[in-house]
Design a protein around this motif. Structure first.
Motif, PDB file in Angstrom:
ATOM      1  N   GLY A 235       0.832  -1.200   0.000  1.00 48.47           N
ATOM      2  CA  GLY A 235       0.000   0.000   0.000  1.00 48.47           C
ATOM      3  C   GLY A 235       0.860   1.241   0.000  1.00 48.47           C
ATOM      4  O   GLY A 235       2.077   1.169  -0.167  1.00 48.47           O
ATOM      5  N   SER A 236       0.192   2.387   0.188  1.00 49.28           N
ATOM      6  CA  SER A 236       0.913   3.661   0.160  1.00 49.28           C
ATOM      7  C   SER A 236       0.386   4.592   1.256  1.00 49.28           C
ATOM      8  O   SER A 236      -0.761   4.433   1.722  1.00 49.28           O
ATOM      9  N   ASP A 237       1.206   5.548   1.632  1.00 47.03           N
ATOM     10  CA  ASP A 237       0.780   6.502   2.666  1.00 47.03           C
ATOM     11  C   ASP A 237      -0.432   7.302   2.164  1.00 47.03           C
ATOM     12  O   ASP A 237      -1.422   7.488   2.883  1.00 47.03           O
ATOM     13  N   ALA A 238      -0.363   7.735   0.915  1.00 46.35           N
ATOM     14  CA  ALA A 238      -1.478   8.528   0.370  1.00 46.35           C
ATOM     15  C   ALA A 238      -2.754   7.699   0.311  1.00 46.35           C
ATOM     16  O   ALA A 238      -3.850   8.168   0.678  1.00 46.35           O
ATOM     17  N   GLY A 239      -2.600   6.440  -0.099  1.00 51.00           N
ATOM     18  CA  GLY A 239      -3.787   5.582  -0.198  1.00 51.00           C
ATOM     19  C   GLY A 239      -4.407   5.320   1.161  1.00 51.00           C
ATOM     20  O   GLY A 239      -5.631   5.394   1.328  1.00 51.00           O
ATOM     21  N   GLY A 244      -8.739   5.832   4.444  1.00 50.46           N
ATOM     22  CA  GLY A 244      -9.102   5.835   5.858  1.00 50.46           C
ATOM     23  C   GLY A 244      -9.933   7.041   6.237  1.00 50.46           C
ATOM     24  O   GLY A 244     -10.928   6.933   6.969  1.00 50.46           O
ATOM     25  N   SER A 245      -9.597   8.198   5.692  1.00 51.68           N
ATOM     26  CA  SER A 245     -10.356   9.413   6.022  1.00 51.68           C
ATOM     27  C   SER A 245     -11.746   9.367   5.395  1.00 51.68           C
ATOM     28  O   SER A 245     -12.732   9.781   6.022  1.00 51.68           O
ATOM     29  N   GLU A 246     -11.819   8.807   4.187  1.00 56.12           N
ATOM     30  CA  GLU A 246     -13.145   8.682   3.555  1.00 56.12           C
ATOM     31  C   GLU A 246     -14.039   7.742   4.372  1.00 56.12           C
ATOM     32  O   GLU A 246     -15.217   8.018   4.628  1.00 56.12           O
ATOM     33  N   ALA A 247     -13.466   6.628   4.821  1.00 54.35           N
ATOM     34  CA  ALA A 247     -14.251   5.640   5.592  1.00 54.35           C
ATOM     35  C   ALA A 247     -14.746   6.259   6.895  1.00 54.35           C
ATOM     36  O   ALA A 247     -15.901   6.054   7.312  1.00 54.35           O
ATOM     37  N   ALA A 249     -15.318   9.486   7.507  1.00 50.67           N
ATOM     38  CA  ALA A 249     -16.355  10.491   7.234  1.00 50.67           C
ATOM     39  C   ALA A 249     -17.700   9.817   6.951  1.00 50.67           C
ATOM     40  O   ALA A 249     -18.752  10.262   7.427  1.00 50.67           O
ATOM     41  N   ARG A 250     -17.623   8.681   6.219  1.00 54.67           N
ATOM     42  CA  ARG A 250     -18.879   7.987   5.881  1.00 54.67           C
ATOM     43  C   ARG A 250     -19.613   7.486   7.116  1.00 54.67           C
ATOM     44  O   ARG A 250     -20.846   7.396   7.148  1.00 54.67           O
ATOM     45  N   LYS A 251     -18.886   7.193   8.186  1.00 52.32           N
ATOM     46  CA  LYS A 251     -19.515   6.666   9.415  1.00 52.32           C
ATOM     47  C   LYS A 251     -20.487   7.682  10.014  1.00 52.32           C
ATOM     48  O   LYS A 251     -21.410   7.329  10.741  1.00 52.32           O
ATOM     49  N   PHE A 252     -20.262   8.981   9.746  1.00 53.34           N
ATOM     50  CA  PHE A 252     -21.074  10.014  10.394  1.00 53.34           C
ATOM     51  C   PHE A 252     -22.017  10.727   9.429  1.00 53.34           C
ATOM     52  O   PHE A 252     -22.597  11.744   9.770  1.00 53.34           O
ATOM     53  N   ARG A 253     -22.106  10.204   8.230  1.00 50.52           N
ATOM     54  CA  ARG A 253     -22.997  10.813   7.232  1.00 50.52           C
ATOM     55  C   ARG A 253     -24.386  10.181   7.292  1.00 50.52           C
ATOM     56  O   ARG A 253     -24.481   8.994   7.562  1.00 50.52           O
TER      57      ARG A 253
END
Ligand SMILES: O=C(O)C(=O)C[C@H](O)[C@@H](O)CO
Length: 253
Positions: A235-239, A244-247, A249-253
């Motif tokens: 994997g990569s740091d950017a990935g 991880g940040s998208e996942a 954010a989705r938890k609270f939408r």
């Protein structure tokens, strides 16, 4: 002071799977976080990233509290970049876009002092811990690891010749550029590409060298490891940051 040991180099020669992560965020803070995450190596990219030499210095230092081996990919395979990164203390290189045995031999020579190579002499650089490693000049090559990237048709054609070059410690397959060069731009997960890469891994192993790859797909990583791949960036740091940040954010939408 002792010459720092290259546990990554020793591991691939011992046939011990080395798990890595691709770092292109150009941050000593993210590298320090990842250095304590349990990887065997971190690829510090200066080809496809805004990393400059002084930034690489701080990322190398960010790894020092852990056993993880920083591997630097210069922007191009040439003596000048190799010299500057060697003096910075880089012990492992991933030289990009190597296509012939002659280019592979040149890459090795950039990392060796005369008479074996063309590395320039610097007194008291970070590489020798400012002169504190007393036998640095006679032993530096023992702990330097030279990896080259095969990522074009020509590189594939010359694979066995490249594997046979003295001093080539590992051969890394660049899935993105390789797939682009064979007509699958942006589609490195295509079964035709994956099958080709599995075959390349097998050819590297059969040639008696050590194979490396990068993939963010767990299934493909396991397929390449099963084919004999011995140093695997998973994997990569950017990935990790983006997914991880998208996942979260989705938890609270
Ligand atoms: O060809 C490739 O793929 C690589 O060499 C790795 C990429 O350059 C890196 O940016 C990850 O996508």
């Amino acid at each position: 002071m002792e010459l720092p040991a290259n546990h990554f180099k020793r591991g691939i020669y011992a046939g011990e799977q080395q798990l890595g992560l691709w770092c292109s965020l150009a941050s000593n803070l993210t590298v320090e976080i990842l250095a304590g995450s349990g990887y065997d190596w971190l690829l510090i990219d200066t080809e496809h990233s805004p990393n400059e030499l002084n930034m690489v210095f701080s990322q190398l230092q960010a790894c020092m509290e852990n056993k993880v081996q920083p591997i630097v990919r210069p922007p191009v395979t040439d003596a000048i970049w190799a010299k500057r990164y060697l003096d910075a203390g880089v012990q492992s290189f991933l030289f990009p876009m190597v296509e012939t045995a002659e280019q592979a031999a040149a890459a090795v020579s950039y990392t060796r002092y005369p008479p074996e190579g063309v590395r320039g002499f610097a007194a008291a650089s970070r590489a020798s811990r400012f002169g504190r490693v007393k036998d640095y000049y006679s032993r530096a090559h023992e702990e330097i690891c030279v990896l080259v990237q095969i990522e074009s048709r020509l590189g594939m054609e010359n694979l066995e010749a490249i594997c046979a070059v003295p001093g080539i410690d590992g051969v890394f397959i660049g899935p993105g550029d390789l797939s682009a060069d064979i007509g699958y731009l942006g589609d490195q997960g295509n079964e035709a590409v994956v099958t080709l890469i599995e075959g390349l891994v097998g050819r590297i192993v059969k040639a008696g060298n050590r194979s490396g790859i990068l993939t963010g797909d767990e299934g493909l990583a396991r397929r390449y490891i099963a084919a004999g791949n011995i140093f695997t960036a998973v994997g990569s740091d950017a990935g990790l940051l983006a997914r991880g940040s998208e996942a979260l954010a989705r938890k609270f939408r």
